[in-house]
Design a protein around this motif. Structure first.
Motif, PDB file in Angstrom:
ATOM      1  N   ARG A  99       0.821  -1.207   0.000  1.00  0.00           N
ATOM      2  CA  ARG A  99       0.000   0.000   0.000  1.00  0.00           C
ATOM      3  C   ARG A  99       0.859   1.264   0.000  1.00  0.00           C
ATOM      4  N   MET A 100       2.065   1.154   0.538  1.00  0.00           N
ATOM      5  CA  MET A 100       2.954   2.309   0.651  1.00  0.00           C
ATOM      6  C   MET A 100       4.243   2.038  -0.118  1.00  0.00           C
ATOM      7  N   THR A 101       4.682   3.021  -0.903  1.00  0.00           N
ATOM      8  CA  THR A 101       5.873   2.825  -1.723  1.00  0.00           C
ATOM      9  C   THR A 101       7.132   3.451  -1.136  1.00  0.00           C
ATOM     10  N   ALA A 102       6.989   4.434  -0.250  1.00  0.00           N
ATOM     11  CA  ALA A 102       8.192   5.093   0.273  1.00  0.00           C
ATOM     12  C   ALA A 102       7.891   5.872   1.540  1.00  0.00           C
ATOM     13  N   ALA A 183       8.853  10.248  -5.593  1.00  0.00           N
ATOM     14  CA  ALA A 183       7.912   9.456  -4.797  1.00  0.00           C
ATOM     15  C   ALA A 183       6.661  10.253  -4.465  1.00  0.00           C
ATOM     16  N   VAL A 184       6.841  11.492  -4.022  1.00  0.00           N
ATOM     17  CA  VAL A 184       5.698  12.336  -3.659  1.00  0.00           C
ATOM     18  C   VAL A 184       4.838  12.631  -4.882  1.00  0.00           C
ATOM     19  N   TYR A 209       2.989  17.120  -4.655  1.00  0.00           N
ATOM     20  CA  TYR A 209       1.904  16.134  -4.623  1.00  0.00           C
ATOM     21  C   TYR A 209       0.797  16.531  -5.588  1.00  0.00           C
ATOM     22  N   ARG A 210       0.359  15.583  -6.422  1.00  0.00           N
ATOM     23  CA  ARG A 210      -0.638  15.857  -7.459  1.00  0.00           C
ATOM     24  C   ARG A 210      -2.038  15.347  -7.118  1.00  0.00           C
ATOM     25  N   GLY A 211      -2.164  14.592  -6.049  1.00  0.00           N
ATOM     26  CA  GLY A 211      -3.437  13.945  -5.762  1.00  0.00           C
ATOM     27  C   GLY A 211      -4.365  14.770  -4.898  1.00  0.00           C
TER      28      GLY A 211
END
Length: 249
Positions: A99-102, A183-184, A209-211
């Motif tokens: 669920r988490m990449t970094a 990553a972000v 961050y794009r989300g």
């Protein structure tokens, strides 16, 4: 924190496939490491002669007064008995569950890796690593640095050994920053915790961050609260603990 807030964050992380955590000193306070700005934190301490912590942990002090630097460094930054808390272990579990990449951290204590996180971008380096200033840049671990002499000397070349941390007066490592930005930028959830977001350029990473699932978890308000999609004013270890208890029952 409310049940609704925890439910929201749990849902976001349950659906996440590339979540990223960005954290600061507040992540490690539950492990017994004081944050910099609390009454018991680093900024409340001083070197001999009333010199500021900023000077004591500066490149200038390391070069000009290495004995003073290392004495202050060992007393205030090295916490060999500290263990990961629920924030560290929960983030490592989120990574194991894909669920988490970094993790992007301003901390230098190495507790994320000790908890099991594999992808950790350490913006300010780590007190777990050292290298000498000789041509070979010989590498050492914290366990290999003796208590005496006060200023550690490389057994291979005789040069001074220094901690692999970013000191006042030094620049962040470009490769680490680039990896953190990537990553972000690629995150589907950005969870920010245990940081006042007052330290730049690290705090500026949030702008990449794009989300639309930006969660800020901190004991007090931050300058970025108004931009967040979810704000929780509670200890980050308690929040992550509750979320992981729901996700991994």
């Amino acid at each position: 924190m409310t049940h609704t807030q925890i439910d929201t964050l749990t849902s976001w992380l349950d659906e996440a496939r590339s979540a990223v955590f960005f954290g600061g000193a507040g992540v490690s306070t539950a492990s017994g490491i004081p944050d910099f700005r609390s009454a018991a934190g680093l900024y409340a301490s001083q070197g001999r002669g009333g010199r500021s912590p900023e000077y004591m942990l500066s490149h200038e002090c390391l070069m000009n007064e290495p004995a003073e630097f290392f004495t202050f460094h060992r007393q205030n930054l090295v916490h060999p008995d500290a263990q990961p808390n629920r924030a560290h272990t929960g983030l490592a579990e989120l990574e194991r569950q894909a669920r988490m990449t970094a993790v992007v951290t301003q901390n230098i204590d190495g507790l994320h890796q000790k908890a099991g996180s594999q992808v950790v971008h350490e913006l300010h380096g780590s007190v777990q690593r050292y290298y000498c200033l000789g041509r070979g840049h010989h590498q050492f671990t914290l366990e290999q640095i003796p208590d005496s002499p006060v200023v550690p000397i490389c057994p291979d070349c005789g040069a001074m050994i220094r901690p692999d941390v970013v000191l006042y007066g030094e620049m962040l490592d470009d490769d680490v920053v680039d990896a953190a930005v990537t990553a972000v930028r690629q995150a589907d959830v950005l969870l920010v915790g245990g940081t006042s977001l007052n330290v730049y350029p690290a705090a500026g990473l949030l702008h990449y961050y794009r989300g639309d699932r930006l969660a800020l978890v901190n004991l007090t308000e931050t300058p970025m609260d108004y931009q967040a999609d979810l704000v929780i004013h509670s200890p980050i270890d308690e929040v992550i603990g509750q979320v992981c208890d729901r996700l991994f029952v």
